[in-house]
Scaffold this motif. Structure first.
Motif, PDB file in Angstrom:
ATOM      1  N   ARG B  47       0.938  -1.140  -0.074  1.00 33.15           N
ATOM      2  CA  ARG B  47      -0.018  -0.007   0.117  1.00 33.15           C
ATOM      3  C   ARG B  47       0.705   1.513  -0.048  1.00 33.15           C
ATOM      4  N   THR B  48       0.385   2.274  -0.582  1.00 36.83           N
ATOM      5  CA  THR B  48       1.163   3.498  -0.603  1.00 36.83           C
ATOM      6  C   THR B  48       0.588   4.743  -0.142  1.00 36.83           C
ATOM      7  N   GLY B  49       1.087   5.613   0.062  1.00 33.99           N
ATOM      8  CA  GLY B  49       0.469   6.860   0.622  1.00 33.99           C
ATOM      9  C   GLY B  49      -0.386   7.046   1.654  1.00 33.99           C
ATOM     10  N   ARG B  50      -1.442   7.345   1.595  1.00 33.56           N
ATOM     11  CA  ARG B  50      -2.684   7.599   2.457  1.00 33.56           C
ATOM     12  C   ARG B  50      -3.254   6.004   2.504  1.00 33.56           C
ATOM     13  N   ASP B  51      -3.016   5.291   1.424  1.00 34.54           N
ATOM     14  CA  ASP B  51      -3.842   4.036   1.619  1.00 34.54           C
ATOM     15  C   ASP B  51      -3.240   3.068   2.817  1.00 34.54           C
ATOM     16  N   TRP B  52      -1.773   3.445   3.207  1.00 30.01           N
ATOM     17  CA  TRP B  52      -0.968   2.978   4.166  1.00 30.01           C
ATOM     18  C   TRP B  52      -1.073   3.655   5.434  1.00 30.01           C
ATOM     19  N   SER B  53      -0.821   5.032   5.193  1.00 25.37           N
ATOM     20  CA  SER B  53      -0.594   5.868   6.620  1.00 25.37           C
ATOM     21  C   SER B  53      -2.194   5.795   7.383  1.00 25.37           C
ATOM     22  N   SER B  54      -3.225   5.729   6.453  1.00 27.64           N
ATOM     23  CA  SER B  54      -4.425   6.023   7.278  1.00 27.64           C
ATOM     24  C   SER B  54      -5.001   4.611   8.035  1.00 27.64           C
ATOM     25  N   SER B  55      -4.436   3.643   7.571  1.00 26.50           N
ATOM     26  CA  SER B  55      -4.921   2.228   8.132  1.00 26.50           C
ATOM     27  C   SER B  55      -4.366   2.032   9.424  1.00 26.50           C
ATOM     28  N   GLY B  56      -5.320   1.537  10.038  1.00 26.08           N
ATOM     29  CA  GLY B  56      -4.671   0.919  11.530  1.00 26.08           C
ATOM     30  C   GLY B  56      -4.547  -0.406  11.499  1.00 26.08           C
ATOM     31  N   GLU B  57      -4.840  -1.106  10.599  1.00 25.80           N
ATOM     32  CA  GLU B  57      -4.662  -2.630  10.197  1.00 25.80           C
ATOM     33  C   GLU B  57      -3.337  -2.578   9.565  1.00 25.80           C
ATOM     34  N   LYS B  58      -2.370  -3.077  10.226  1.00 23.55           N
ATOM     35  CA  LYS B  58      -1.043  -3.161   9.760  1.00 23.55           C
ATOM     36  C   LYS B  58      -0.476  -4.555   9.931  1.00 23.55           C
ATOM     37  N   ARG B  64       7.346  -3.192   4.387  1.00 17.41           N
ATOM     38  CA  ARG B  64       6.602  -2.041   3.655  1.00 17.41           C
ATOM     39  C   ARG B  64       7.447  -1.769   2.351  1.00 17.41           C
ATOM     40  N   ASP B  66       7.410   0.495  -0.868  1.00 23.56           N
ATOM     41  CA  ASP B  66       6.840   2.085  -1.126  1.00 23.56           C
ATOM     42  C   ASP B  66       7.283   2.006  -2.472  1.00 23.56           C
TER      43      ASP B  66
END
Lengths: 409, 87
Positions: B47-58, B64, B66
Motif C-alpha cells: 500500500r502507498t501513501g494515505r492508503d497505508w498511513s490511514s490504515s490502523g490495520e498493519k 513495507r 513503497d
C-alpha cells in the motif's frame, strides 16, 4: 447573534479537529513528551496574538469587505493571488487526503465489507449537497461536525486523564526535548482563525476558540502519554487510534472512529465555507453571466469535482499528496504573516507608536513557514508547489482583472 | 455509430485487462493467517501513501514496499512464499 458566533468558533475548529491535525499532535506529543504542552502553549499564544491583531477594531474598521484583508500591505493583485492560492489549495488538497482517511476508518472500524473509497465519495456527496442546499445548511452542519469531534475527544481525554493508566506512563525512559521544529509545528495546529471578513466583534470568540483548542490538545496529549509509549506515538501514522484503543479498548476505537469521520467532514465542510466566502469577495474573478445563485455554489462544485477526480486517479495513494498538503498548510501560515502585517500597519495609522509587536509576530510566522520548508525532506517539491500554486493563482487573478477592471480601493 | 462501437470495444478490453494479465495466485485472509509465523513466509505491504498511513490495520513483520519497488524480494531465497497485500 450567539448562533453566528458559535458558527465562527466551529469554523476556527474545522482544521484543528481534523484527522491530520490529530496525527501531527500525536506524533509531536510522542517526540516532546509532557514538555510538548509548553510548545502547544507557545503556538497558542502566538496564534492568539496574531488573531488579536487581525480582529483589532483599528485593523478591521476600514475594511470594505470586498477586498482581500492583506491588500493594505502588498496591493490588491498580490493579496488576491495569495488568497486564491491559499484557499483553493487548502479546500482541494486537505479534503482529498482526509476523506480517504475517513473511508479507511469507516471500513476498518465499522463496516468491514464496505468499500473505503465508496464511503469517501458518500461523504463528499453529502458535503456538496449541503453547499448546494445553501450556506446556512453547511454552517449548521459545521457546528454539528465540530461538536461531535470535540465531544468525542473530551470524553476520551477525560477517561484517559482520570482513568487508570497503563504500564507506559509518560514514557520515563524516552528522551524528551523541545526542538525548534516542534515549536514551529504547533503553529500549524491552531490555524483556522482567519475568517474572510474579520469583524472586531468576533475577536473574543476567536480567542476563545484558540484557548479551547489549546485545552483540548493538552488534555489529549496528557491522556495519550499516560497510556501509550512516546516512541510509539511519535512513529505511528494513526496515533489517535492507538491512544483511544489503550484508553477505552474497543469502545474507545469506536468513539475515535466517529471523531475521525466527523473531523474529516468538519475540515472538508469548513474549508469549503472559508474558501467560498473568501473567493466570493473577489468579485473580479467571476464572468458577468454567472448569476448570484450559481456564484455561491460554483466553488464547492469545482472543489468537489477536483477532489473526486484526485481520488479516482489515485492521487490519495501518492506520497506527493502529503507534501502538497504540508505545502498548503505552510502557505496558510505565510498568509497569516501577511494578514498580521497588514493589520499592524493599519493599527499604526491610528496609533503613533514607532514599533508594534505585530511586526515581530508576522516575522515569526514567515520564519516558521520558511524553517519548516527548508527542514523538510521534500524541500524542492515544496518550493515547486509554492511557485506553481502562486503562478496559477496569479494567472487566474490576472484573467479576472482583464475582464473586470477593479475599482480604485 | 462507429465511434460508439470503438468506445464500447475499448471499454470491454480495458475492463478485461486484469483477466488477460496472467494468472497470479491469490489467497484469502484465513489462508494467510495459517501461514503467519512460518519461516518461509515473506509478507510485503504494498500500500502507498494515505492508503497505508490511514490504515490502523498493519500486519506485524510485513515489509513495507513503497513506490512499487520490489527489489528487496531478491534478498530472500526463491523458494520462500511471497505474499503481497494491498488492502
Amino acid at each position: 447573534m450567539i448562533w453566528s458566533h458559535l458558527i465562527t468558533i466551529s469554523l476556527v475548529f474545522s482544521w484543528m479537529v481534523s484527522p491530520d491535525a490529530l496525527v501531527l499532535l500525536g506524533n509531536n506529543a510522542g517526540k516532546g513528551g509532557l514538555p510538548f504542552i509548553a510548545a502547544l502553549a507557545i503556538g497558542a499564544a502566538l496564534s492568539a496574538l496574531c488573531a488579536n491583531l487581525i480582529y483589532h477594531p483599528d485593523a478591521t474598521g476600514n475594511s470594505s469587505g470586498k477586498t482581500a484583508p492583506h491588500t493594505f500591505t502588498i496591493g490588491r493583485y498580490a493579496a488576491t493571488t495569495i488568497t486564491v492560492a491559499t484557499r483553493i489549495s487548502l479546500a482541494v488538497l486537505l479534503p482529498t487526503g482526509m476523506l480517504v482517511t475517513a473511508g479507511f476508518t469507516f471500513n476498518e472500524t465499522f463496516v468491514y465489507w464496505f468499500p473505503n473509497f465508496g464511503f469517501s465519495f458518500i461523504l463528499l456527496g453529502l458535503i456538496l449537497t449541503l453547499h448546494l442546499a445553501g450556506e446556512r445548511f453547511a454552517e449548521v452542519a459545521q457546528l454539528l461536525f465540530t461538536g461531535i469531534v470535540i465531544f468525542c475527544l473530551l470524553l476520551l481525554s477525560l477517561a484517559g486523564v482520570f482513568g487508570t493508566t497503563s504500564e507506559q506512563v509518560y514514557g520515563a525512559t524516552f528522551h524528551f526535548s523541545l526542538p525548534l521544529p516542534l515549536i514551529c509545528g504547533t503553529l500549524l495546529l491552531f490555524l483556522g482563525y482567519d475568517q474572510p471578513s474579520p469583524d472586531s466583534k468576533a475577536r473574543r470568540y476567536i480567542l476563545l476558540a484558540i484557548i479551547g483548542g489549546f485545552v483540548l490538545f493538552s488534555l489529549w496529549t496528557i491522556a495519550s502519554l499516560g497510556h501509550v509509549a512516546p516512541e510509539k506515538l511519535a512513529s505511528s501514522t494513526v496515533p489517535y487510534i492507538i491512544s483511544a484503543g489503550r484508553i477505552l479498548g474497543t469502545p474507545g476505537k469506536i468513539i475515535i472512529g466517529i471523531a475521525i469521520i466527523a473531523g474529516s467532514c468538519s475540515v472538508t465542510n469548513g474549508l469549503f465555507i472559508l474558501a467560498n466566502k473568501s473567493l466570493l469577495q473577489q468579485t473580479n474573478l467571476f464572468p458577468s453571466f454567472i448569476n448570484h445563485f450559481w456564484k455561491k455554489r460554483i466553488f464547492p462544485i469545482g472543489f468537489s469535482i477536483a477532489i473526486g477526480l484526485s481520488m479516482i486517479f489515485g492521487f490519495a495513494g501518492d506520497e506527493l499528496l502529503e507534501t502538497y498538503i504540508l505545502g498548503a498548510l505552510l502557505l496558510w501560515i505565510a498568509a497569516m504573516g501577511f494578514r498580521c502585517l497588514a493589520a499592524t500597519r493599519r493599527i499604526q495609522l491610528t496609533q503613533s507608536c514607532p514599533f508594534h509587536y505585530g511586526y515581530l509576530i508576522s516575522a515569526l510566522f514567515f520564519l516558521a513557514a520558511l524553517y519548516l520548508t527548508v527542514t523538510d525532506n521534500y524541500t524542492a517539491q515544496l518550493f515547486s508547489f509554492f511557485v506553481l500554486t502562486l503562478v496559477v493563482s496569479g494567472i487566474v487573478t490576472a484573467g479576472g482583472y482583464l475582464f473586470h477592471r477593479p475599482s480604485p480601493p | 455509430m462507429k465511434k460508439i462501437i470503438t468506445l464500447f470495444l475499448f471499454c470491454i478490453i480495458f475492463s478485461a485487462m486484469p483477466a488477460l494479465s496472467g494468472s497470479v495466485p491469490t489467497i484469502d485472509k484465513d489462508e494467510l493467517k495459517a501461514l503467519l509465523g512460518s519461516d518461509t513466509l515473506v509478507l510485503f505491504d504494498v500500500r502507498t501513501g494515505r492508503d497505508w498511513s490511514s490504515s490502523g490495520e498493519k500486519i506485524k513483520y510485513a515489509i513495507r514496499v513503497d513506490g512499487g519497488d520490489l527489489s528487496v524480494a531478491k534478498t530472500f531465497p526463491k523458494d520462500n512464499t511471497f505474499v503481497l497485500y494491498c488492502a
